[in-house]
Design a protein around this motif. Structure first.
Motif, PDB file in Angstrom:
ATOM      1  N   GLU A  78       0.856  -1.179   0.000  1.00 26.78           N
ATOM      2  CA  GLU A  78       0.000   0.000   0.000  1.00 26.78           C
ATOM      3  C   GLU A  78       0.894   1.232   0.000  1.00 26.78           C
ATOM      4  O   GLU A  78       2.079   1.158   0.312  1.00 26.78           O
ATOM      5  CB  GLU A  78      -0.924   0.000   1.223  1.00 26.78           C
ATOM      6  N   LEU A 117       0.626   5.865   0.330  1.00 26.36           N
ATOM      7  CA  LEU A 117      -0.183   7.051   0.604  1.00 26.36           C
ATOM      8  C   LEU A 117       0.361   8.214  -0.213  1.00 26.36           C
ATOM      9  O   LEU A 117       1.557   8.511  -0.165  1.00 26.36           O
ATOM     10  CB  LEU A 117      -0.119   7.372   2.100  1.00 26.36           C
ATOM     11  N   PRO A 121      -5.186   1.998   6.218  1.00 23.77           N
ATOM     12  CA  PRO A 121      -4.342   1.092   5.438  1.00 23.77           C
ATOM     13  C   PRO A 121      -4.075  -0.193   6.207  1.00 23.77           C
ATOM     14  O   PRO A 121      -3.713  -0.171   7.371  1.00 23.77           O
ATOM     15  CB  PRO A 121      -3.046   1.901   5.255  1.00 23.77           C
ATOM     16  N   ARG A 138      -3.492   2.168  -3.456  1.00 22.29           N
ATOM     17  CA  ARG A 138      -3.195   3.588  -3.284  1.00 22.29           C
ATOM     18  C   ARG A 138      -4.200   4.220  -2.334  1.00 22.29           C
ATOM     19  O   ARG A 138      -5.412   4.024  -2.477  1.00 22.29           O
ATOM     20  CB  ARG A 138      -3.237   4.319  -4.626  1.00 22.29           C
ATOM     21  N   TRP A 139      -3.706   4.982  -1.366  1.00 17.25           N
ATOM     22  CA  TRP A 139      -4.535   5.747  -0.451  1.00 17.25           C
ATOM     23  C   TRP A 139      -4.310   7.230  -0.722  1.00 17.25           C
ATOM     24  O   TRP A 139      -3.180   7.679  -0.895  1.00 17.25           O
ATOM     25  CB  TRP A 139      -4.181   5.429   0.999  1.00 17.25           C
ATOM     26  N   ASP A 140      -5.405   7.970  -0.740  1.00 17.95           N
ATOM     27  CA  ASP A 140      -5.341   9.410  -0.981  1.00 17.95           C
ATOM     28  C   ASP A 140      -5.285  10.126   0.362  1.00 17.95           C
ATOM     29  O   ASP A 140      -6.193   9.999   1.182  1.00 17.95           O
ATOM     30  CB  ASP A 140      -6.572   9.856  -1.772  1.00 17.95           C
ATOM     31  N   ALA A 141      -4.196  10.875   0.588  1.00 20.17           N
ATOM     32  CA  ALA A 141      -4.030  11.557   1.869  1.00 20.17           C
ATOM     33  C   ALA A 141      -5.169  12.522   2.151  1.00 20.17           C
ATOM     34  O   ALA A 141      -5.530  12.762   3.307  1.00 20.17           O
ATOM     35  CB  ALA A 141      -2.698  12.295   1.903  1.00 20.17           C
ATOM     36  N   ASN A 180      -6.158   8.264   9.552  1.00 19.67           N
ATOM     37  CA  ASN A 180      -5.446   7.027   9.229  1.00 19.67           C
ATOM     38  C   ASN A 180      -5.975   5.828  10.011  1.00 19.67           C
ATOM     39  O   ASN A 180      -5.311   4.799  10.084  1.00 19.67           O
ATOM     40  CB  ASN A 180      -3.934   7.156   9.471  1.00 19.67           C
TER      41      ASN A 180
END
Length: 334
Positions: A176, A178, A246, A280-283, A289
């Motif tokens: 993963e 960010l 995540p 993918r994580w979008d901040a 979190n």
């Protein structure tokens, strides 16, 4: 966008192996890790204590080294390689790139190599270690949170993408990551086939944010917090229990008597297959979190154990996470 990964690296790192910490009071630190976390002492003398998790056969995954003046720092994070010959290949690889590499003697380990990554993170590589019987089914010996095995480290780096590219060349893959727009903020990298061995977070570094042990049962996360309170370390329960966004694991973060941060959590998912793409994580969509609960205190985002002898380098832009302090300030008045 993530850097490309070398799936056939020059030498074979297999997993996160062990971490070496400096402490001011060896007996106090031993008490925390044995009686709150439940680690087992493999060997000890008046200046060093070697510990392992209940499910670990190798001699140590945590080494506490007495240093009254330099306590609160991390000497090295260790990685295992598969064969002894991988150490020779690693020595040549680091030397060819102008990076430090030297052979050292380390008790209870086979041939051991000290190297550093491009930002100065001190690493220790070995292929072999003395073994002891696993104690994961010796329930009569259980203490504290019954910590089972060392799983991963999280470090700060002034440029997450550049350091991610370095470890990608060594065969580390991402489970993963960010991002904010196209800016990589955090990379969650692995070698052993579960989703994490090394997390890289952009911040002033190099510094060790935390190291993490698995527990067998979710309730053991609460047990770690309970024993911390019983033993007088209750104020060191810094974050959680909670559930990560995540990864989705349950967790708690504790500070030991010297301020080193350790996480206990309830395992990871499998990541062996090459066709599985990183998540993918979008901040911008992650305020805490975590799946639920309030954000962490500001110190959780910025405080970390420095590495011995490694100058700190600030990032080009300081991070501005949603801390608990900022969250409360931004709440509308009733």
């Amino acid at each position: 966008m993530l850097p490309p990964v070398n799936l056939r690296p020059s030498f074979n790192i297999t997993r996160a192996g062990h971490v070496r910490l400096t402490v001011a009071d060896l007996a106090e630190s031993r008490n925390f890790y044995v009686n709150a976390l439940g680690l087992v002492v493999s060997d000890e003398d008046e200046r060093t204590c070697y510990l392992r998790g209940l499910a670990e056969a190798c001699h140590h995954s945590l080494v506490l080294e007495l240093d009254e003046e330099g306590a609160g720092a991390c000497r090295r994070i260790g990685f295992r390689v598969f064969f002894d010959e991988d150490l020779d290949l690693a020595y040549a690889w680091f030397r060819d790139r102008g990076l430090p590499a030297e052979w050292v003697d380390a008790p209870y380990q086979g041939r051991t190599l000290h190297v550093s990554d491009p930002i100065g993170t001190p690493l220790e590589l070995c292929a072999h270690m003395e073994t002891r019987p696993r104690l994961h089914i010796d329930f009569q010996q259980y203490k504290g949170a019954h910590a089972q095995r060392l799983d991963h480290y999280q470090i700060f780096a002034p440029d997450a993408y550049e350091l991610c590219a370095f470890y990608s060349e060594l065969g580390f893959r991402n489970s993963e990551y960010l991002e904010h727009g196209d800016k990589l903020l955090s990379a969650f990298m692995y070698r052993k086939g579960t989703c994490l061995d090394l997390a890289i977070v952009e911040n002033t570094g190099p510094a060790l944010h935390h190291f993490a042990y698995t527990v067998s049962e979710s309730r053991d996360i609460f047990t770690a917090c309970d024993w911390a309170g019983i033993l007088g370390y209750g104020e060191g329960v810094e974050r959680g229990p909670g559930r990560h966004g995540p990864g989705g694991m349950l967790f708690a973060y504790l500070r030991d008597p010297d301020g080193h941060r350790v996480e206990v959590f309830n395992s990871h998912y499998q990541t062996i297959d090459t066709e599985v793409e990183p998540v993918r994580w979008d901040a911008a969509s992650l305020s805490t979190n975590v799946r639920w609960g309030l954000p962490a205190l500001e110190k959780w985002y910025f405080e970390a154990s420095p590495f011995v002898g490694a100058p700190l380098i600030p990032p080009a832009e300081q991070p501005n996470p949603m801390s608990l302090e900022r969250f409360l300030l931004e709440q509308p008045l009733p």
